[in-house]
Design a protein around this motif. Structure first.
Motif, PDB file in Angstrom:
ATOM      1  N   LEU A  16       0.899  -1.188  -0.071  1.00 19.59           N
ATOM      2  CA  LEU A  16       0.113  -0.083  -0.106  1.00 19.59           C
ATOM      3  C   LEU A  16       0.987   1.114   0.203  1.00 19.59           C
ATOM      4  N   GLU A  17       1.774   1.210   0.754  1.00 12.81           N
ATOM      5  CA  GLU A  17       2.726   2.370   0.976  1.00 12.81           C
ATOM      6  C   GLU A  17       3.594   2.654  -0.357  1.00 12.81           C
ATOM      7  N   LEU A  22       4.478   5.818  -5.446  1.00 12.45           N
ATOM      8  CA  LEU A  22       4.596   5.759  -7.014  1.00 12.45           C
ATOM      9  C   LEU A  22       3.681   6.929  -7.402  1.00 12.45           C
ATOM     10  N   CYS A  23       2.603   7.180  -6.692  1.00  7.20           N
ATOM     11  CA  CYS A  23       1.555   8.265  -7.197  1.00  7.20           C
ATOM     12  C   CYS A  23       2.275   9.459  -6.857  1.00  7.20           C
ATOM     13  N   LEU A  24       2.931   9.631  -5.680  1.00  7.22           N
ATOM     14  CA  LEU A  24       3.446  11.041  -5.146  1.00  7.22           C
ATOM     15  C   LEU A  24       4.598  11.279  -6.254  1.00  7.22           C
ATOM     16  N   VAL A  25       5.176  10.127  -6.687  1.00  5.92           N
ATOM     17  CA  VAL A  25       6.486  10.396  -7.572  1.00  5.92           C
ATOM     18  C   VAL A  25       6.118  10.978  -8.910  1.00  5.92           C
ATOM     19  N   ASN A  26       4.942  10.403  -9.315  1.00  2.00           N
ATOM     20  CA  ASN A  26       4.519  10.573 -10.780  1.00  2.00           C
ATOM     21  C   ASN A  26       3.227  11.596 -10.662  1.00  2.00           C
ATOM     22  N   ARG A  27       2.858  12.157  -9.543  1.00  2.00           N
ATOM     23  CA  ARG A  27       1.963  13.141  -9.414  1.00  2.00           C
ATOM     24  C   ARG A  27       0.757  12.712 -10.023  1.00  2.00           C
ATOM     25  N   GLU A  28       0.478  11.467  -9.745  1.00  2.00           N
ATOM     26  CA  GLU A  28      -1.007  10.773 -10.133  1.00  2.00           C
ATOM     27  C   GLU A  28      -1.630  10.138  -8.812  1.00  2.00           C
ATOM     28  N   LEU A 255      13.530  10.828  -6.455  1.00  2.00           N
ATOM     29  CA  LEU A 255      13.010   9.569  -7.121  1.00  2.00           C
ATOM     30  C   LEU A 255      12.364   9.874  -8.400  1.00  2.00           C
ATOM     31  N   ALA A 256      11.573  11.136  -8.502  1.00  2.00           N
ATOM     32  CA  ALA A 256      10.985  11.696  -9.645  1.00  2.00           C
ATOM     33  C   ALA A 256      11.985  12.082 -10.680  1.00  2.00           C
ATOM     34  N   SER A 303       9.357   4.770 -13.691  1.00  2.00           N
ATOM     35  CA  SER A 303       9.227   5.113 -12.063  1.00  2.00           C
ATOM     36  C   SER A 303       9.656   3.836 -11.167  1.00  2.00           C
ATOM     37  N   LEU A 304       9.374   2.711 -11.730  1.00  2.00           N
ATOM     38  CA  LEU A 304       9.641   1.555 -10.928  1.00  2.00           C
ATOM     39  C   LEU A 304      11.358   0.913 -11.037  1.00  2.00           C
ATOM     40  N   ALA A 305      11.917   1.602 -12.099  1.00  2.00           N
ATOM     41  CA  ALA A 305      13.355   1.450 -12.350  1.00  2.00           C
ATOM     42  C   ALA A 305      14.066   1.478 -11.219  1.00  2.00           C
ATOM     43  N   PRO A 306      14.037   3.044 -10.587  1.00  2.00           N
ATOM     44  CA  PRO A 306      15.069   3.388  -9.498  1.00  2.00           C
ATOM     45  C   PRO A 306      14.805   2.774  -8.207  1.00  2.00           C
ATOM     46  N   LEU A 307      13.502   2.252  -7.948  1.00  2.00           N
ATOM     47  CA  LEU A 307      13.497   1.588  -6.885  1.00  2.00           C
ATOM     48  C   LEU A 307      13.853  -0.001  -6.791  1.00  2.00           C
ATOM     49  N   HIS A 308      14.399  -0.366  -8.013  1.00  2.00           N
ATOM     50  CA  HIS A 308      15.056  -1.802  -8.093  1.00  2.00           C
ATOM     51  C   HIS A 308      16.526  -1.323  -8.382  1.00  2.00           C
TER      52      HIS A 308
END
Length: 374
Positions: A16-17, A22-28, A255-256, A303-308
């Motif tokens: 959930l977090e 991801l929404c905060l990073v992408n402003r979605e 992250l963005a 946006s998923l790539a930097p998290l990995h």
């Protein structure tokens, strides 16, 4: 590339977090669904996530068939805290040893001397500063699918323009703003809102109650015996140590920035487009594979790539993003409108073919059909 400390915090987050991050990073914005019996616990968990993980102020908008536009607009606002009243009679200071009893500056003035009155000269000193209410940073719209169509259209206007009109003013959304509908449904593919509003949500997330409520369990201090009943196959188990990570605005901005620098190889882009084409042409799909979904898919994989700890996109990241972007969008066709009916297929055979087929099954079937690049 993200530093190890930030990645350690990100990897400690629950599903959930991560969806909120991801929404905060992408402003979605994200649509979250769960079984109806667990919706209250999920709302409380999201409130704790907003305050503890992201330090955002949240409000809960309880939607129902009789919700009005005014009810919806007012529920979005955070009421400002009024400062304490200024009371001139409580203000004290030490008396000057040089002040005479008949002096103008004497504190113990006689009541018959009007020019020495301690009464405030203006009402301004007793009137608190009036601060206007603001839209909350984190809005949880509980049962938004039950709200009237006009209310859902108003929600779409809020997300599109980042402002809302009230009876007396125009309220603008803050810079960090997430709108989260929480819907009760039997599965993630059955959670929908009005068509245009539904397509505006970047991703969807289905929360299984067996996955637990990390922050809520910590807040309520649930016993280890209750934690042991959680599913052993869940991603976030009740027995796990709750996340203590606090993601700051600086972390989100970092992250963005990293997501904008991610590279996508032409083979990965072709793989991504092939998946979209296969989804659009699937015989069970009536619609939902929209251009907005393609944009959100491209945005999410980057946006998923930097998290990995990657600066490029892999086929596995594309598959993960497809499951999140199209879960709430895919609409299953009715047997009478399935395309093979135009060429003489029997209705009973088509009904048997489409039985128990939902968006989840369509996505998995397409991912198996499309060959990933080496």
């Amino acid at each position: 590339m993200a530093d190890d400390d930030l990645l350690e915090k990100v990897h400690s987050l629950s599903d959930l977090e991560l969806a909120i991050l991801l929404c905060l990073v992408n402003r979605e914005h994200v649509l979250i669904s769960t079984p109806p019996a667990a919706i209250d616990d999920l709302v409380q968990e999201l409130q704790l996530i907003a305050s503890k993980t992201f330090n955002l102020q949240s409000v809960v908008v309880n939607c129902h068939p009789s919700t009005t536009l005014e009810d919806f607009a007012c529920a979005l606002l955070l009421q400002p805290q009024q400062p304490p009243l200024f009371n001139a009679t409580t203000v004290s200071r030490s008396a000057s040893p040089f002040a005479r009893a008949d002096s103008y500056f004497a504190l113990n003035s006689q009541p018959n001397q009007q020019h020495r009155s301690s009464t405030p000269l203006s009402l301004r000193t007793t009137t608190p500063f009036s601060a206007s209410p603001q839209i909350a940073h984190f809005v949880i719209a509980k049962n938004l699918d039950r709200a009237p169509r006009v209310v859902q259209i108003q929600a779409l206007e809020l997300l599109r323009t980042r402002r809302i009109f009230t009876r007396t003013s125009v309220q603008a959304a803050p810079k960090q703003f997430v709108f989260v509908p929480v819907l009760g449904a039997a599965s993630g593919g059955e959670a929908h809102v009005t068509a245009h509003l539904n397509d505006f949500f970047s991703v969807a997330h289905w929360h299984n109650p067996d996955d637990g409520y990390v922050n809520l369990d910590e807040a309520e201090g649930r016993s280890d015996g209750e934690d042991a009943t959680a599913s052993t196959e869940s991603v976030v188990k009740k027995g796990m140590t709750p996340s203590t990570a606090l993601i700051s605005d600086i972390d989100i901005s970092h992250l963005a920035k990293l997501s904008q620098e991610v590279q996508i190889d032409v083979d990965i882009l072709r793989y991504q487009m092939n998946i979209i084409s296969f989804l659009r042409m699937h015989r069970a799909v009536a619609g939902g594979i929209s251009p907005a979904a393609t944009k959100h898919l491209h945005q999410l994989v980057k946006s998923l790539a930097p998290l990995h700890k990657l600066d490029f996109v892999t086929p596995a990241l594309v598959g993960l993003a497809v499951r999140k972007v199209y879960l709430h969008r895919i609409r299953i066709t009715e047997p009478e409108k399935e395309r093979s009916m135009q060429w003489g297929s029997q209705l009973e055979a088509v009904e048997a073919l489409l039985e128990d087929v939902g968006p989840e099954e369509v996505i998995e079937e397409v991912l198996e059909m499309v060959t990933a690049p080496p």
